[in-house]
Design a protein around this motif. Sequence first.
Motif, mmCIF file in Angstrom:
data_model
loop_
_atom_site.group_PDB
_atom_site.id
_atom_site.type_symbol
_atom_site.label_atom_id
_atom_site.label_comp_id
_atom_site.label_asym_id
_atom_site.label_seq_id
_atom_site.Cartn_x
_atom_site.Cartn_y
_atom_site.Cartn_z
ATOM 1 N N GLY A 177 50.722 34.826 54.849
ATOM 2 C CA GLY A 177 50.502 33.457 54.412
ATOM 3 C C GLY A 177 49.152 33.183 53.796
ATOM 4 O O GLY A 177 48.885 32.041 53.385
ATOM 5 N N GLY A 178 48.271 34.176 53.710
ATOM 6 C CA GLY A 178 46.943 33.974 53.155
ATOM 7 C C GLY A 178 46.704 34.837 51.926
ATOM 8 O O GLY A 178 47.198 35.959 51.827
ATOM 9 N N LEU A 179 45.917 34.326 50.994
ATOM 10 C CA LEU A 179 45.607 35.045 49.765
ATOM 11 C C LEU A 179 44.696 36.230 50.064
ATOM 12 O O LEU A 179 43.726 36.120 50.820
ATOM 13 N N ALA A 180 45.021 37.377 49.491
ATOM 14 C CA ALA A 180 44.225 38.584 49.634
ATOM 15 C C ALA A 180 44.136 39.270 48.269
ATOM 16 O O ALA A 180 44.881 38.943 47.339
ATOM 17 N N SER A 181 43.214 40.222 48.156
ATOM 18 C CA SER A 181 43.091 40.953 46.899
ATOM 19 C C SER A 181 42.652 42.380 47.173
ATOM 20 O O SER A 181 42.117 42.701 48.234
ATOM 21 N N ALA A 182 42.895 43.239 46.194
ATOM 22 C CA ALA A 182 42.459 44.636 46.257
ATOM 23 C C ALA A 182 41.826 44.997 44.924
ATOM 24 O O ALA A 182 42.299 44.567 43.864
ATOM 25 N N ARG A 183 40.755 45.773 44.981
ATOM 26 C CA ARG A 183 40.086 46.200 43.762
ATOM 27 C C ARG A 183 40.745 47.463 43.202
ATOM 28 O O ARG A 183 41.261 48.299 43.947
ATOM 29 N N VAL A 184 40.682 47.577 41.890
ATOM 30 C CA VAL A 184 41.288 48.696 41.159
ATOM 31 C C VAL A 184 40.221 49.272 40.235
ATOM 32 O O VAL A 184 39.536 48.539 39.526
ATOM 33 N N GLU A 185 40.082 50.587 40.243
ATOM 34 C CA GLU A 185 39.080 51.252 39.404
ATOM 35 C C GLU A 185 39.745 52.210 38.436
ATOM 36 O O GLU A 185 40.581 53.041 38.824
ATOM 37 N N HIS A 186 39.380 52.102 37.170
ATOM 38 C CA HIS A 186 39.770 53.089 36.151
ATOM 39 C C HIS A 186 38.877 52.881 34.936
ATOM 40 O O HIS A 186 38.227 51.841 34.788
ATOM 41 N N ARG A 227 41.964 54.480 41.000
ATOM 42 C CA ARG A 227 41.620 54.435 42.410
ATOM 43 C C ARG A 227 41.846 53.012 42.889
ATOM 44 O O ARG A 227 41.364 52.055 42.258
ATOM 45 N N ILE A 228 42.577 52.836 43.995
ATOM 46 C CA ILE A 228 42.916 51.510 44.501
ATOM 47 C C ILE A 228 42.363 51.351 45.911
ATOM 48 O O ILE A 228 42.511 52.241 46.762
ATOM 49 N N GLY A 229 41.729 50.207 46.154
ATOM 50 C CA GLY A 229 41.172 49.919 47.454
ATOM 51 C C GLY A 229 42.158 49.174 48.340
ATOM 52 O O GLY A 229 43.201 48.696 47.899
ATOM 53 N N MET A 230 41.816 49.064 49.619
ATOM 54 C CA MET A 230 42.614 48.311 50.574
ATOM 55 C C MET A 230 42.477 46.823 50.288
ATOM 56 O O MET A 230 41.424 46.368 49.858
ATOM 57 N N TRP A 231 43.535 46.074 50.562
ATOM 58 C CA TRP A 231 43.450 44.629 50.364
ATOM 59 C C TRP A 231 42.501 44.021 51.398
ATOM 60 O O TRP A 231 42.295 44.531 52.482
ATOM 61 N N SER A 232 41.929 42.896 50.981
ATOM 62 C CA SER A 232 40.975 42.190 51.832
ATOM 63 C C SER A 232 41.100 40.702 51.560
ATOM 64 O O SER A 232 41.457 40.297 50.445
ATOM 65 N N ARG A 233 40.778 39.884 52.534
ATOM 66 C CA ARG A 233 40.759 38.440 52.333
ATOM 67 C C ARG A 233 39.410 37.950 51.814
ATOM 68 O O ARG A 233 39.258 36.769 51.510
ATOM 69 N N ARG A 234 38.439 38.848 51.703
ATOM 70 C CA ARG A 234 37.104 38.439 51.234
ATOM 71 C C ARG A 234 37.065 38.299 49.722
ATOM 72 O O ARG A 234 37.781 38.994 49.016
#
Length: 234
Positions: A177-186, A227-234
Amino acid sequence: MGTTRVPRPIMYQAWSDLTFIHWRYPAAAVQRLLPRGLTAEEFDGDAWVGLVPFAMEGLRVPGVPPPPGSSWFPETNVRTYVRDARGRSGLWFLSLDAGYLPAVVGGRAGYRLPYFWSDMSVRADGDRYVYRSRRRVPGPAGARCDADVELGPPLAGRDGLAEFLTERYRLFTVVAGGLASARVEHRPWPLRHARLTHLDEDVVRAAGLPAPAQEPLVHASAGVRVRIGMWSRR
């Protein structure tokens, strides 16, 4: 947009033989499909929706070789471009079709992304890409994306719209129920001009949007390693 670094990736993969097919949409048509906390990002007065077929290669987690069957499989995304309340730009996926069932299960469970299992193929034949896709489960069963693409010359110089549509280094999702995001590197996409010689699709409508009403903007790329990071709410 600027690249980003993912110092502790939890997933490695490569996206190859890829085509970006984009249409303009009224921002309101896109906004109604977004979760609270995200705003449709506009370029030249409109939101944009992308249909992106490609081949996924080398999917693995750090320190482990790719599992059997994951070294290559097709994928097709329907996506749009958004900004969160902190002003961070990124991707919102409306659907992701994949030809590898464990990727579908993992994407839904690990990142809460709207993955679908589909019967798919990708073929690179010289300066031509050929994509075929029919959705299996979950529905709507049979949602399709068939595209034939003719590759043109490389893009020369800076192209603000192409950068807006392709240089995206964050994905957004909703977890519990909360917005989260993950960073993507290329690295930045090595883009070519391209044109469609055939397109038969209804995955855009299946994602909840009106059928595209104008000719698309098309780019293609041999691909990038990711490269994909873990999702985070920050």
